[in-house]
Design an enzyme around this catalytic site. Structure first.
Site, PDB file in Angstrom:
ATOM      1  N   SER A   1      18.145 -26.082 -83.851  1.00  0.00           N
ATOM      2  CA  SER A   1      19.016 -25.418 -84.828  1.00  0.00           C
ATOM      3  C   SER A   1      20.269 -24.843 -84.187  1.00  0.00           C
ATOM      4  CB  SER A   1      18.232 -24.278 -85.498  1.00  0.00           C
ATOM      5  OG  SER A   1      19.088 -23.435 -86.234  1.00  0.00           O
TER       6      SER A   1
ATOM      7  N   GLU B   1      21.361 -22.108 -84.880  1.00  0.00           N
ATOM      8  CA  GLU B   1      21.104 -20.684 -84.673  1.00  0.00           C
ATOM      9  C   GLU B   1      20.786 -20.377 -83.208  1.00  0.00           C
ATOM     10  OE1 GLU B   1      21.192 -17.928 -86.629  1.00  0.00           O
ATOM     11  OE2 GLU B   1      21.980 -19.015 -88.354  1.00  0.00           O
TER      12      GLU B   1
ATOM     13  N   TYR C   1      14.189 -15.960 -85.045  1.00  0.00           N
ATOM     14  CA  TYR C   1      14.162 -17.381 -85.395  1.00  0.00           C
ATOM     15  C   TYR C   1      14.904 -18.205 -84.348  1.00  0.00           C
ATOM     16  CZ  TYR C   1      15.555 -21.717 -87.757  1.00  0.00           C
ATOM     17  OH  TYR C   1      15.807 -23.032 -88.055  1.00  0.00           O
TER      18      TYR C   1
END
Length: 328
Positions: A127, A129, A151
Site C-alpha cells: 500500500s 500508506e 495499518y
C-alpha cells in the site's frame, strides 16, 4: 485451466480480480472467514463462478487446508483490515491480520509447495500508506518507507516479508504498491464512497450535509478495476518484483467534492460540508503521488479511467442506488 486463490475476496479488489480471472479462463477460489460471513451472498451474486473455501489469515493450518483444496497456480493476498482510521483503534488486530497474516500465508505457500516452490506465484497487496511521511515526491519503488499509522506499519511488515521469502527461498513473490483505488464497490467508510453516497443523498433531499476531516489531504486516486489488471500482469512476469501502481496524479478532498457535487448540479458546496476533528488522523499523510513508470515499462500497464470519470461513476451509481432505496 490455471487456478487462483484470492484472499480478501469480499472486498472491491477481490471482486474485480475474480471477474478478470474468470474472463481469462481461470478456476477461481476465494478465501472467506466463517460460513456465516455476511458477505457470503455478495460474492455468490457478484461472481457466481468463484468457489469459496473457508480460512483465516491468522490461522496457518486453515490456510494450508485452503491451498490443498484450491491447488492454485497463483495466490493473491488481498485480505487485510484495510480501513486506516480503524487501525489506531485496533492496532493489535490490524497487526495480526494485515501484517502477520502475510507471513502466515507465505509460510503456508512454502510448506504447501515445498517440493517445487516455482509452481505457485504469490501476489502481496502492499500500500501507498507505507510511504506515510513521504521522503520524496513522487513515490517510487525505491522510496524510503515511513508509515504513519498502525495499518501502514503492518503493510510494511508484510511487504518486506514478501521480499524476504523471494530472496530467501526463491519464491515467485511480488508486491504491488497500490495507491488509493476506488470504485462503486468501495466500502462506505472510505472517504471517496462516503462523499459519493452523501452527495447522492443530498441531491435527492435525503441528507442535509456531510461531515469530513482534513479537506486539504491529497491522494493519487485510480479505479480499482484498472488496478487488478496490474496485479495479474505481475504474476505473468518471468521474474518476481515490486511495482508502484498509481495514476501519477494527485487530487485533494476539495477537488473530490468539486467533481462529486458538480455531477449532481451543485456548484457551491461549502455550506453542505462540515469538518470535525474526530475525522482527523493522529498522524496525517498529506501528499501521496506515485510514479508508475516501472509498471508502464515492464508490465505494459496504464490506468484507463481518469479521476473525474471515476468520481462521476461513483456518484452516478450512488444516485441510482439511493433513489431505489428511497422507494423501498
Amino acid at each position: 485451466m490455471p487456478r487462483a486463490l484470492i484472499t480478501g475476496i469480499t472486498g472491491q479488489d477481490g471482486l474485480y480480480l475474480s471477474e478478470l480471472l474468470l474472463s481469462k479462463g481461470y478456476e477461481v477460489y476465494g478465501l472467506i472467514r466463517g460460513q456465516n460471513n455476511p458477505k457470503f451472498d455478495l460474492v455468490r451474486e457478484t461472481v457466481p463462478g468463484v468457489q469459496l473455501v473457508t480460512g483465516d489469515l491468522t490461522d496457518m493450518s486453515s490456510l494450508i487446508r485452503a491451498l490443498e483444496q484450491a491447488q492454485p497456480d497463483e495466490v493473491y493476498n488481498l485480505g487485510a483490515i484495510s480501513f486506516v482510521a480503524y487501525s489506531w483503534e485496533n492496532a493489535l488486530l490490524t497487526s495480526e491480520v494485515t501484517g502477520k497474516g502475510v507471513l502466515n500465508l507465505l509460510e503456508a505457500v512454502r510448506l504447501y509447495a515445498h517440493d517445487d516452490l516455482s509452481k505457485v506465484r504469490f501476489y502481496q497487496a502492499s500500500s501507498s500508506e507505507m510511504f506515510g511521511k513521504v521522503q520524496e515526491v513522487p513515490q517510487r519503488e525505491s522510496t524510503l518507507l515511513w508509515p504513519r499509522s498502525p495499518y501502514g506499519v503492518a503493510k510494511v511488515f508484510g511487504h518486506y516479508m514478501t521480499i524476504n521469502y523471494r530472496e530467501s527461498y526463491g519464491m515467485h513473490a511480488s508486491s504491488g504498491i497500490l495507491f488509493n483505488h476506488e470504485s462503486p464497490r468501495r466500502g462506505p467508510e472510505f472517504v471517496t464512497r462516503k462523499v459519493s453516497q452523501a452527495v447522492a443523498r443530498i441531491s435527492l433531499g435525503l441528507q442535509e450535509h456531510i461531515t469530513l476531516g482534513n479537506l486539504d489531504a491529497k491522494r493519487d486516486w485510480g479505479f480499482a478495476g484498472d488496478y487488478v489488471e496490474a496485479m495479474w500482469r505481475m504474476l505473468q512476469q518471468d521474474d518476481a518484483d515490486d511495482y508502484v501502481v498509481a495514476t501519477g496524479e494527485t487530487h485533494s478532498i476539495r477537488e473530490l467534492l468539486d467533481v462529486a457535487f458538480r455531477r449532481v448540479g451543485i456548484d457551491e458546496w461549502a455550506h453542505l460540508v462540515k469538518q470535525d476533528p474526530r475525522f482527523m488522523r493522529p498522524a496525517e499523510v498529506d501528499l501521496l503521488i506515485g510514479d508508475p513508470a516501472k509498471a508502464h515499462e515492464q508490465l505494459g500497464w496504464k490506468p484507463q479511467v481518469g479521476f473525474e470519470q471515476l468520481v462521476e461513476m461513483m456518484v452516478d451509481h450512488d444516485v441510482a442506488e439511493q433513489r431505489e432505496l428511497a422507494r423501498l
